[in-house]
Write an enzyme that holds these catalytic residues in place. Structure first.
Site, PDB file in Angstrom:
ATOM      1  N   THR A  12      -3.877   3.435   1.068  1.00 23.56           N
ATOM      2  CA  THR A  12      -3.938   3.233   2.521  1.00 23.56           C
ATOM      3  C   THR A  12      -3.894   4.545   3.289  1.00 23.56           C
ATOM      4  O   THR A  12      -4.549   4.697   4.321  1.00 23.56           O
ATOM      5  CB  THR A  12      -2.755   2.347   2.966  1.00 23.56           C
ATOM      6  OG1 THR A  12      -2.918   1.069   2.372  1.00 23.56           O
ATOM      7  CG2 THR A  12      -2.674   2.200   4.465  1.00 23.56           C
ATOM      8  N   THR A  89       0.086   2.258  -2.395  1.00 25.24           N
ATOM      9  CA  THR A  89       1.440   1.750  -2.652  1.00 25.24           C
ATOM     10  C   THR A  89       1.451   0.575  -3.632  1.00 25.24           C
ATOM     11  O   THR A  89       2.456   0.338  -4.292  1.00 25.24           O
ATOM     12  CB  THR A  89       2.132   1.307  -1.347  1.00 25.24           C
ATOM     13  OG1 THR A  89       1.365   0.261  -0.738  1.00 25.24           O
ATOM     14  CG2 THR A  89       2.296   2.457  -0.385  1.00 25.24           C
TER      15      THR A  89
END
Ligand code: ASP
EC number: 3.5.1.1
Length: 346
Positions: A12, A89
């Site tokens: 991200t 993540t």
């Protein structure tokens, strides 16, 4: 001034919006450098260079990516004082554990980080996470693979993603933080891992399908075990058991299927699906049934660390007896009080 190499794999942190949601975009290194310069923060941080791989959403990560990561870190080890790995993540905890095992005995920091909100998007956590990771990568006493995110630094082989939303996206339910990232960066030096045996590095070729996982749930049975271990490529089965390591021991067909997999050369291991606590193979008859079958109890190892350690051992070509013995040896803090601290075989 410390020099840090930043390896960018995606996530991200470097993504941009698309009609289908966030997608990876190249050039994260330059965008980060510019953003740090614009805020004036860059001057207070260690000098860094960036090595960028074609960025991926880490949901697409596979074990074979770890070979490239380890090879690159090992090849450039002498040229830098520390390393930052920018990673999505979703699978960061798996990669942190894998790198900790592949770089056993490391003598410099390797800090994984990323972001919940992309760089350049309002309220992004990218710059604070990266700034903290760079500072930590310049701490010579931090000889660990660690995961820096939000307000904490976690031991890489203990971390788990605990939130899809919060800035504190990671925790180590069976461990304490290695550092607290408040106004001050407080490194808990007494908690840092010490490995007295010198580097035991490896960067083997992984078989992405070598390890299967079965999460126990009411009604699970022999068919699930057989289906998961049917492929010849599957050489280990990670059972995520109930509580202290329990399974439906009244189901003899289930136990027979595990025994058959084991007899066929599959290494079967037992890690708890509980967030906190450890497998205690003798606590219940429903758990000792597995121990009698020779299933390896993994104490309080996280599922991510268990899965990564199995992959690393299998990829390294270890035989079954060695794999079973090494699994319960504490390589880099992946086991708590229940792990044996015996030194590794020479
Ligand atoms: N799907 C993203 C990834 O893991 C999530 C993130 O980075 O936060 O690459």
């Amino acid at each position: 001034m410390a020099r840090v190499l930043m390896l960018a794999y995606g996530g991200t942190i470097g993504m941009v919006p698309s009609p289908h949601g966030y997608v990876p975009a190249p050039g994260l290194g330059e965008r980060l450098r510019r953003a740090l310069q614009d805020t004036g923060a860059g001057a207070a941080l260690p000098a860094f260079e960036v090595w960028e791989q074609p960025p991926i959403d880490s949901a697409n990560l596979r074990p074979h990516h770890w070979q490239t990561m380890a090879q690159h870190l090992q090849a450039h080890w002498a040229d830098y004082d520390g390393f930052v790995v920018l990673h999505g993540t979703d699978t960061m905890a798996w990669s942190a554990a894998a790198l900790a095992f592949l770089l056993r005995g490391l003598d410099k920091p390797v800090i994984l980080t990323g972001a919940q909100i992309p760089l350049g998007v309002a309220r992004s956590d990218a710059l604070s996470n990266v700034s903290a990771a760079l500072m930590l990568a310049a701490q010579p006493e931090l000889c660990e693979v660690a995961l820096c995110f939000g307000r904490f630094l976690w031991r890489g082989c203990r971390a788990r993603k605990v939130s899809a939303q919060r800035f504190d996206a990671f925790a180590a339910p069976n461990d304490a933080p290695l550092a607290e990232l408040g106004i001050e960066l407080v490194l808990h030096r007494q908690r840092l891992w010490r490995w007295p045996h010198g580097p035991r590095w490896t960067a083997p070729a992984f078989d992405d399908e070598a390890v299967a996982v079965l999460t126990l749930h009411p009604g699970v049975g022999a068919a699930a075990v057989r289906a998961l271990t049917a492929s010849e490529r599957v050489r280990a089965l990670l059972l995520l058991t109930y509580g202290a390591g329990n399974v439906p021991a009244q189901d003899t067909a289930f136990l027979d299927a595990i025994a058959a997999a084991s007899a066929g050369g599959v290494v079967v291991v037992n890690a708890t699906q509980c967030w906190h606590g450890a497998v205690d193979a003798g606590a219940y008859a429903t758990g000792s049934a597995l121990a009698r079958l020779g299933v390896v109890p993994l104490a309080d190892m996280t599922p991510e660390a268990a899965w990564a350690k199995l992959h690393v051992l299998l990829a390294s070509g270890a035989d079954t007896a060695t794999i079973r013995a090494e699994l319960v040896r504490n390589w880099c803090g992946e086991l708590g009080a229940n792990g044996t601290e015996a030194p590794p075989a020479a």
